[in-house]
Design a protein around this motif. Structure first.
Motif, PDB file in Angstrom:
ATOM      1  N   ARG A 129       6.132  68.166  39.911  1.00  0.00           N
ATOM      2  CA  ARG A 129       5.014  67.338  39.417  1.00  0.00           C
ATOM      3  C   ARG A 129       4.766  67.086  38.043  1.00  0.00           C
ATOM      4  O   ARG A 129       4.821  66.147  37.543  1.00  0.00           O
ATOM      5  CB  ARG A 129       3.651  67.434  40.171  1.00  0.00           C
ATOM      6  N   GLY A 130       4.684  68.315  37.302  1.00  0.00           N
ATOM      7  CA  GLY A 130       4.932  68.416  36.104  1.00  0.00           C
ATOM      8  C   GLY A 130       3.514  67.874  35.270  1.00  0.00           C
ATOM      9  O   GLY A 130       3.480  67.483  34.159  1.00  0.00           O
ATOM     10  N   SER A 131       2.509  68.279  35.913  1.00  0.00           N
ATOM     11  CA  SER A 131       1.121  67.952  35.461  1.00  0.00           C
ATOM     12  C   SER A 131       0.683  68.729  34.273  1.00  0.00           C
ATOM     13  O   SER A 131       0.029  68.398  33.337  1.00  0.00           O
ATOM     14  CB  SER A 131      -0.018  67.929  36.333  1.00  0.00           C
ATOM     15  N   ASN A 132       1.124  70.175  34.330  1.00  0.00           N
ATOM     16  CA  ASN A 132       0.921  70.983  32.841  1.00  0.00           C
ATOM     17  C   ASN A 132       1.575  70.590  31.967  1.00  0.00           C
ATOM     18  O   ASN A 132       1.326  70.517  30.749  1.00  0.00           O
ATOM     19  CB  ASN A 132       1.402  72.253  33.489  1.00  0.00           C
ATOM     20  N   MET A 157       9.866  76.758  39.342  1.00  0.00           N
ATOM     21  CA  MET A 157       9.724  77.557  40.643  1.00  0.00           C
ATOM     22  C   MET A 157      11.133  78.156  41.049  1.00  0.00           C
ATOM     23  O   MET A 157      11.691  78.069  41.866  1.00  0.00           O
ATOM     24  CB  MET A 157       9.342  76.694  41.850  1.00  0.00           C
ATOM     25  N   HIS A 196       0.770  81.033  35.443  1.00  0.00           N
ATOM     26  CA  HIS A 196       0.734  81.396  37.101  1.00  0.00           C
ATOM     27  C   HIS A 196      -0.724  81.054  37.521  1.00  0.00           C
ATOM     28  O   HIS A 196      -1.641  81.499  36.946  1.00  0.00           O
ATOM     29  CB  HIS A 196       1.014  82.823  37.017  1.00  0.00           C
TER      30      HIS A 196
HETATM   31  C1  GAR Z   1       0.869  75.061  38.616  1.00  0.00           C
HETATM   32  O1  GAR Z   1      -0.316  75.585  39.324  1.00  0.00           O
HETATM   33  C2  GAR Z   1       1.403  76.167  38.372  1.00  0.00           C
HETATM   34  O2  GAR Z   1       0.395  77.176  37.744  1.00  0.00           O
HETATM   35  C3  GAR Z   1       2.251  76.843  39.397  1.00  0.00           C
HETATM   36  O3  GAR Z   1       2.825  75.571  39.831  1.00  0.00           O
HETATM   37  C4  GAR Z   1       1.991  74.520  39.650  1.00  0.00           C
HETATM   38  C5  GAR Z   1       2.779  73.583  38.911  1.00  0.00           C
HETATM   39  O4  GAR Z   1       2.144  72.165  38.926  1.00  0.00           O
HETATM   40  N1  GAR Z   1       3.191  77.637  38.896  1.00  0.00           N
HETATM   41  C6  GAR Z   1       3.563  78.822  39.631  1.00  0.00           C
HETATM   42  O5  GAR Z   1       3.302  78.917  40.843  1.00  0.00           O
HETATM   43  C7  GAR Z   1       4.696  79.659  39.010  1.00  0.00           C
HETATM   44  N2  GAR Z   1       4.949  80.839  39.902  1.00  0.00           N
HETATM   45  P1  GAR Z   1       2.429  71.181  37.787  1.00  0.00           P
HETATM   46  O6  GAR Z   1       3.951  70.869  38.033  1.00  0.00           O
HETATM   47  O7  GAR Z   1       1.606  69.923  38.278  1.00  0.00           O
HETATM   48  O8  GAR Z   1       2.378  71.701  36.614  1.00  0.00           O
END
Ligand code: GAR
Length: 196
Positions: free
Chosen positions: A11-14, A90, A109
């Protein structure tokens, strides 16, 4: 001007929160690339819309972890990163890859480390019946989810919470925490090489 390369798997929201903060807060840094191990990663479209170079290094095309990590490293290094930001990336990384980016690679994390390493952190938190949960930004070291902690965000676990509600409230905090820690690294308030 520091170069930041962001790695995503979905998704890449971060990543989006980091890009937005970099622009609105006029960071002395630029996102030089967003790289994914999955062609289908939804976040790639956002990066492209922003005019940020993207690349895919698909782990499916490599038979060993070492070969994949070497290809990924070669791709990342084309963008001369001062900082490599794992944002929902991941993949478990080889010690060689981690060593190559020693002192310049961070991860977020979704738990209050050292609690609940690995996957399904929200489920783990509910099963452990903790009263507080959250997210952690840490330096990446060879041991999964174990590097020095750079920042944490906390939320209360409330009656009726389930995995989805916890994930949503933690993610909201991640979007504040991650840009805030990265800004401190760029400003020199946090020195990654001092972290042990
Ligand atoms: C986030 O909640 C991040 O903390 C988690 O995956 C999600 C990614 O969301 N990361 C892990 O679990 C790493 N082991 P995003 O793609 O919307 O940023």
């Amino acid at each position: 001007m520091k170069n930041i390369v962001i790695l995503i798997s979905g998704r890449g929201s971060n990543m989006q929160a980091i890009v937005a903060a970099a622009t609105s807060q006029h960071w002395d840094a630029r996102i030089t690339a967003v790289i994914s191990n999955r062609q289908e990663a939804e976040g790639l479209a956002f990066a492209e819309q922003q005019g940020i170079p993207t690349a895919v290094v698909s782990n499916k095309q490599y038979s060993t972890r070492s070969e994949f990590d070497a290809a990924l490293q070669a791709q990342i290094d084309q963008f001369a990163p001062d900082l490599v930001v794992l944002a929902g990336f991941m993949r478990i990384l080889t010690p060689e890859f981690v060593q190559h980016y020693a002192g310049r690679m961070i991860n977020i994390h979704p738990s209050l480390l050292p609690n609940f390493t690995g996957l399904h952190t929200h489920r783990q938190a509910l099963q452990a019946a903790v009263s507080e949960h959250g997210a952690t930004v840490h330096v990446v070291t060879p041991e999964l989810d174990h590097g020095p902690i750079l920042g944490q965000a906390r939320i209360p676990v409330i009656a009726g919470d389930n995995e989805e509600s916890l994930a949503a409230r933690v993610l909201e905090q991640e979007h504040v925490l991650y840009p805030s820690v990265i800004k401190q690294i760029i400003d020199g308030t946090i020195n990654l090489r001092d972290q042990h």
